[in-house]
Scaffold this motif. Structure first.
Motif, PDB file in Angstrom:
ATOM      1  N   ILE B  13      47.743  37.681  44.521  1.00 60.54           N
ATOM      2  CA  ILE B  13      47.706  35.836  44.210  1.00 60.54           C
ATOM      3  C   ILE B  13      47.718  35.893  46.268  1.00 60.54           C
ATOM      4  O   ILE B  13      48.797  36.716  46.838  1.00 60.54           O
ATOM      5  N   GLY B  14      47.224  34.185  46.605  1.00 59.29           N
ATOM      6  CA  GLY B  14      46.847  35.022  48.232  1.00 59.29           C
ATOM      7  C   GLY B  14      45.889  36.105  49.080  1.00 59.29           C
ATOM      8  O   GLY B  14      45.828  36.350  49.674  1.00 59.29           O
ATOM      9  N   ALA B  15      45.037  36.663  48.340  1.00 61.88           N
ATOM     10  CA  ALA B  15      43.794  37.172  48.251  1.00 61.88           C
ATOM     11  C   ALA B  15      42.966  36.830  49.866  1.00 61.88           C
ATOM     12  O   ALA B  15      43.245  35.538  49.645  1.00 61.88           O
ATOM     13  N   SER B  16      42.448  37.044  50.152  1.00 60.28           N
ATOM     14  CA  SER B  16      41.758  36.753  51.627  1.00 60.28           C
ATOM     15  C   SER B  16      40.464  36.799  52.259  1.00 60.28           C
ATOM     16  O   SER B  16      40.397  38.367  51.274  1.00 60.28           O
ATOM     17  N   SER B  17      39.393  36.689  52.427  1.00 60.39           N
ATOM     18  CA  SER B  17      38.414  36.860  53.067  1.00 60.39           C
ATOM     19  C   SER B  17      38.198  38.031  54.101  1.00 60.39           C
ATOM     20  O   SER B  17      37.318  38.498  54.691  1.00 60.39           O
ATOM     21  N   TYR B  34      41.483  51.238  40.572  1.00 56.78           N
ATOM     22  CA  TYR B  34      41.945  50.109  39.364  1.00 56.78           C
ATOM     23  C   TYR B  34      40.762  50.046  38.821  1.00 56.78           C
ATOM     24  O   TYR B  34      39.844  49.414  39.151  1.00 56.78           O
ATOM     25  N   MET B  35      41.229  50.768  37.580  1.00 60.61           N
ATOM     26  CA  MET B  35      39.942  50.863  37.072  1.00 60.61           C
ATOM     27  C   MET B  35      39.969  48.887  35.704  1.00 60.61           C
ATOM     28  O   MET B  35      38.074  48.662  35.314  1.00 60.61           O
ATOM     29  N   GLY B  36      41.241  48.629  35.389  1.00 54.91           N
ATOM     30  CA  GLY B  36      40.718  46.881  34.838  1.00 54.91           C
ATOM     31  C   GLY B  36      40.095  45.716  36.000  1.00 54.91           C
ATOM     32  O   GLY B  36      40.031  46.479  36.076  1.00 54.91           O
ATOM     33  N   ARG B  37      41.148  44.779  34.770  1.00 57.13           N
ATOM     34  CA  ARG B  37      40.228  43.329  35.857  1.00 57.13           C
ATOM     35  C   ARG B  37      41.164  43.243  36.785  1.00 57.13           C
ATOM     36  O   ARG B  37      41.876  42.971  36.677  1.00 57.13           O
ATOM     37  N   ILE B  38      40.172  42.437  37.642  1.00 59.74           N
ATOM     38  CA  ILE B  38      41.532  41.867  39.333  1.00 59.74           C
ATOM     39  C   ILE B  38      40.871  40.987  39.120  1.00 59.74           C
ATOM     40  O   ILE B  38      40.011  40.830  39.555  1.00 59.74           O
ATOM     41  N   CYS B  39      41.778  40.045  39.991  1.00 57.84           N
ATOM     42  CA  CYS B  39      41.238  38.404  40.039  1.00 57.84           C
ATOM     43  C   CYS B  39      42.479  38.257  40.744  1.00 57.84           C
ATOM     44  O   CYS B  39      42.987  37.842  40.777  1.00 57.84           O
ATOM     45  N   PRO B  40      41.339  37.793  41.782  1.00 60.64           N
ATOM     46  CA  PRO B  40      42.172  37.111  43.245  1.00 60.64           C
ATOM     47  C   PRO B  40      42.105  35.885  42.894  1.00 60.64           C
ATOM     48  O   PRO B  40      41.331  35.321  42.550  1.00 60.64           O
ATOM     49  N   ILE B  41      43.273  35.324  43.549  1.00 60.62           N
ATOM     50  CA  ILE B  41      43.448  33.760  43.122  1.00 60.62           C
ATOM     51  C   ILE B  41      44.099  33.655  45.328  1.00 60.62           C
ATOM     52  O   ILE B  41      44.566  34.027  45.740  1.00 60.62           O
ATOM     53  N   ASN B  42      42.513  32.372  45.426  1.00 58.35           N
ATOM     54  CA  ASN B  42      43.157  32.166  46.155  1.00 58.35           C
ATOM     55  C   ASN B  42      41.861  30.671  46.758  1.00 58.35           C
ATOM     56  O   ASN B  42      41.141  30.646  45.742  1.00 58.35           O
ATOM     57  N   PRO B  43      43.030  29.540  46.988  1.00 58.13           N
ATOM     58  CA  PRO B  43      42.452  27.686  46.642  1.00 58.13           C
ATOM     59  C   PRO B  43      41.269  27.779  47.653  1.00 58.13           C
ATOM     60  O   PRO B  43      40.304  26.866  46.433  1.00 58.13           O
ATOM     61  N   LYS B  44      40.532  28.595  47.939  1.00 58.47           N
ATOM     62  CA  LYS B  44      39.109  28.009  48.807  1.00 58.47           C
ATOM     63  C   LYS B  44      38.090  28.619  47.663  1.00 58.47           C
ATOM     64  O   LYS B  44      37.148  28.453  47.328  1.00 58.47           O
ATOM     65  N   GLY B  45      38.437  29.385  46.875  1.00 61.79           N
ATOM     66  CA  GLY B  45      37.502  30.090  45.682  1.00 61.79           C
ATOM     67  C   GLY B  45      36.549  30.954  45.973  1.00 61.79           C
ATOM     68  O   GLY B  45      36.232  31.326  47.350  1.00 61.79           O
ATOM     69  N   GLY B  46      35.472  31.028  45.676  1.00 62.04           N
ATOM     70  CA  GLY B  46      34.356  32.000  46.340  1.00 62.04           C
ATOM     71  C   GLY B  46      34.347  33.195  45.396  1.00 62.04           C
ATOM     72  O   GLY B  46      34.345  33.613  44.960  1.00 62.04           O
ATOM     73  N   GLU B  47      33.959  34.475  46.733  1.00 59.47           N
ATOM     74  CA  GLU B  47      33.728  35.825  46.403  1.00 59.47           C
ATOM     75  C   GLU B  47      34.493  36.984  47.403  1.00 59.47           C
ATOM     76  O   GLU B  47      34.196  36.251  48.387  1.00 59.47           O
ATOM     77  N   ILE B  48      35.046  37.281  46.459  1.00 60.45           N
ATOM     78  CA  ILE B  48      35.412  38.136  47.795  1.00 60.45           C
ATOM     79  C   ILE B  48      35.216  39.814  47.343  1.00 60.45           C
ATOM     80  O   ILE B  48      35.547  40.282  46.784  1.00 60.45           O
ATOM     81  N   LEU B  49      34.234  40.585  47.967  1.00 58.98           N
ATOM     82  CA  LEU B  49      34.316  41.803  48.077  1.00 58.98           C
ATOM     83  C   LEU B  49      33.678  42.037  46.441  1.00 58.98           C
ATOM     84  O   LEU B  49      33.861  42.792  45.216  1.00 58.98           O
ATOM     85  N   GLY B  50      32.707  41.638  46.269  1.00 56.68           N
ATOM     86  CA  GLY B  50      32.627  41.227  44.804  1.00 56.68           C
ATOM     87  C   GLY B  50      32.987  40.433  43.885  1.00 56.68           C
ATOM     88  O   GLY B  50      32.007  40.153  42.754  1.00 56.68           O
ATOM     89  N   LEU B  51      34.066  40.488  44.092  1.00 59.33           N
ATOM     90  CA  LEU B  51      34.891  39.717  42.709  1.00 59.33           C
ATOM     91  C   LEU B  51      35.215  38.302  43.522  1.00 59.33           C
ATOM     92  O   LEU B  51      35.070  37.740  44.494  1.00 59.33           O
ATOM     93  N   LYS B  52      34.678  38.023  42.107  1.00 53.69           N
ATOM     94  CA  LYS B  52      34.582  36.115  41.903  1.00 53.69           C
ATOM     95  C   LYS B  52      36.580  35.302  41.930  1.00 53.69           C
ATOM     96  O   LYS B  52      37.704  36.233  41.508  1.00 53.69           O
ATOM     97  N   VAL B  53      36.593  34.699  43.062  1.00 52.96           N
ATOM     98  CA  VAL B  53      37.727  34.405  43.159  1.00 52.96           C
ATOM     99  C   VAL B  53      38.132  33.366  42.301  1.00 52.96           C
ATOM    100  O   VAL B  53      37.240  32.069  42.575  1.00 52.96           O
TER     101      VAL B  53
END
Lengths: 456, 456
Positions: B13-17, B34-53
């Motif tokens: 929560i507060g992921a940044s690009s 970490y092998m599990g599900r990683i969910c970046p949260i940022n109001p701007k959305g988009g993608e960081i490090l290939g992960l859906k934000v």
């Protein structure tokens, strides 16, 4: 003594073509760094490492110095022949002499007799010999792949124990502390710590001297020389055989009778020696003293981007009779607070927090170095934090050249070690643990106080 | 607590690009291991490090755990929303809370209120969070190039200070000591050292626990838990804020009030903690205890190929109230003498001399491990000497698996470090300096004595 460090030609008496033999490794060490004439001696003749082997000492051209790696029984004769052939200085690597007693002691006495008769000075036996980073003399039988050689610098080391010498030399090399000369004198059949100290006193390339001592035979004379040297340059001593247990171990090691620990330490201190607490403290002091000036007192300020290590450091300061937590003046605090964000905590430590960049250190140090209530600065660096790791190169401009002595506290893995090496090259001693930082400051301040007393 | 180490899904929560922001580095750390599900949260959305934000917590799939890297003022709300969305465990990396006082303290209280209300456990704030080498949870904001991650092992570390935690983790990683779990709890708004200890007590993967403590709020409860844990596995504690100076520094660091040093240390010891002398001792104990069994007593024998370091070690043994120089029985001495060359000096140390090969160590150790007058063995290794450097691999078979606890004393440069790492992997703790070797044995013996008293 000069012939040990800057000889015109070196013989290796007992050179071997077998890479597992000391007589080979020593030749290799010399060949790798010494630029003068190297003459291997072995009755079999031939060639080793591309060097012509002479069948006898007499066949070889005259050399000032010899490294002797023969069995003990053959050494006295070799010394005589080397002396007759114009030799002046011999490093006797071989063991099997006084440290074994019996026959060995006889060989040692005979060797010394021959040396006196033919005018040869001897270092050893039972030692690893000599290193000079200017001339490239290197008599070590430790292969280069297994033992780093230090770069040129201003620290010279004198040691009774080869193994401790190796630890010192490699630890210093690893942390980027340069060496000028190294002497391992082992059984000190001839050259001893007094000769070494006298020589290094007038050696301009040596700024700091480190000594490992087990036992002394001529204590009074040593202390007198020590005082003379200490007035000119710092002598850091690590004394082994301090307790009854240690003394017993020393006796069976180099045959030295260690004196009563505490009395002797007191005498060393009175004559100016900086007596290290332990091997780490010995190394840290050589590092610090070769790079920074002496603190005028013990009032210490910490600047940090991670407070935990500073809490531990403050504990060690609290235990020190000499080092104290410095208090910044009101003006200094105010100016730092004005120049840095609100959440920076200007106390001791000045906690720049994990957000700190090199620039923040710069601003804090600019103010601190002007504060007359501070004698010495600890820059505690959590280099792993993004604020520093991303722009660590700036630290190389920011930390050096401050008006007060400064040392860095930083500890970590490969990256921290890389940055630490660069800081060392830029003149900043980096010490990895809180206790060691405080012990370094403590001893440096004590030495400064001793010096001040001498000039009254 | 389990949700911090083995969560089903992690939100950042507060992921940044921006690679210079903590919200980026934390995401990168997790993604790397970490092998599990990683969910970046940022109001701007988009993608960081290939992960859906995800634009909000509510948009993201439910996750057991969150890493929160928002400004302090926004954290309470994020905790509430995370809790409502099914979250169970949040690591709050951000600073700006109680350690600053004022508004910060209010944010912290509010965050805790929300956490209790919505059933979220919190680690932090003002911390570096959690590492689990099994599941790959890694919330560190120290980039990998700047900070080594340790391999899997049996040591777990609990620390109030992130910076000290980093030093411990990287120093252990560098010397080849494996880690199981790591918890940096910072301001301990919720999860504290008591929760951590309780959890690790029943965690089978953790064999040894290391703790850095500045202050304790519930001392009595902590000591009770400590005693329970210490009966099952060793707890090595380094206590900061021991002196008045240190205590003051601790207060401004984590807001903890440190208790009176000596009284507290006494209580810790009575309840089974192994209280480390300093940071080095802390690391060495974790190393030793994770690899070797406890010595039955303090009678120590040294076996060496270079006596100097053993003379220094004997000095430290002489100063220890617990460690003693062991005396080999007449039979053992005789058998060693029969099996090794004449010039080997069978005393303490057993001085194999610079000619020693691994085979000589083998012969000496074969006899020593049968001797009932010896409790613990120090194998002092000058690895730089040709006799060992040429065939060091043999040491990997010769030193491990002895009937008595064994540790190696070895110090040097790149080669020695390489060999030391291999020795560590083979189960032999390598400690670089004499003082540290003796301090390690001392504390291990004291703990063993404490354990013996508990079973009476």
């Amino acid at each position: 003594m000069r012939d040990f460090f800057d000889p015109d030609g070196i013989m290796v008496i007992g050179a071997s073509s077998n890479p597992e033999k000391i007589g080979y490794v020593v030749l290799e060490s010399l060949k790798n760094s010494y630029m003068g004439r190297i003459c291997p001696i072995n009755p079999k003749g031939g060639e080793i490492l591309g060097l012509k082997v002479y069948e006898s000492i007499e066949d070889a051209p005259q050399c000032d110095m010899a490294v002797i790696v023969l069995p003990a029984s053959k050494v006295p004769d070799a010394v005589e022949r080397f002396g007759r052939h114009g030799g002046k200085a011999a490093v006797v690597i071989s063991g099997g002499f006084k440290e074994l007693g019996g026959k060995g002691a006889e060989y040692e006495d005979e060797m010394v007799r021959k040396a006196r008769e033919y005018g040869v000075r001897i270092i050893g036996p039972n030692c690893i010999g000599v290193l000079d980073t200017t001339t490239g003399v290197d008599t070590f039988f430790q292969p280069r792949y297994a033992m780093l050689r230090p770069e040129k610098g201003s620290v010279s080391v004198v040691t009774q124990s080869g193994a401790v010498g190796i630890i010192a030399l490699e630890s210093l090399a690893k942390s980027g502390v340069g060496i000028d000369k190294f002497i391992s004198y082992g059984n000190k059949a001839d050259v001893n710590e007094i000769d070494a100290l006298r020589y290094l006193m007038d050696d301009d390339a040596t700024k700091v001297i480190g000594m490992y001592i087990e036992g002394l035979d001529r204590g009074r004379e040593f202390l007198d020389v020590l005082r003379d040297v200490s007035k000119k340059k710092p002598v850091v001593v690590i004394k082994a055989g301090m307790t009854a247990h240690g003394a017993r171990a020393a006796k069976s090691h180099t045959g030295s009778l260690a004196s009563d620990g505490r009395v002797f330490i007191g005498a060393l201190r009175q004559h100016g020696a900086i007596v290290a607490d332990d091997l780490e403290n010995f190394l840290d002091l050589l590092n610090f003293l070769s790079l920074q000036k002496l603190p005028e007192g013990g009032r210490t300020i910490m600047v940090t981007n991670g407070a935990g290590p500073c809490v531990l450091t403050a504990d060690w300061i609290g235990r020190s009779p000499v080092v104290r937590l410095g208090h910044l003046s009101y003006e200094t605090r105010k100016r730092i607070e004005e120049r840095l964000p609100d959440f920076v905590n200007v106390d001791n430590p000045v906690d720049l927090t994990g957000s700190a960049t090199p620039e923040w250190y710069d601003k804090a140090l600019d103010e601190i170095e002007k504060d007359e209530s501070i004698d010495v600065i600890i820059a505690a660096l959590t280099l792993q934090d993004e604020g520093l790791s991303g722009s660590w190169e700036e630290l190389l401009n920011i930390l050096p050249g401050r008006k007060k002595p400064l040392l860095a506290l930083a500890s970590g893995g490969a990256f921290t070690e890389k940055v630490s090496l660069e800081l060392q090259k830029a003149g900043i001693p980096v010490i990895p643990f809180p206790r060691r930082v405080v012990a370094t400051i403590e001893k440096a301040v004590e030495y400064r106080r001793w010096l001040e007393k001498q000039s009254i």
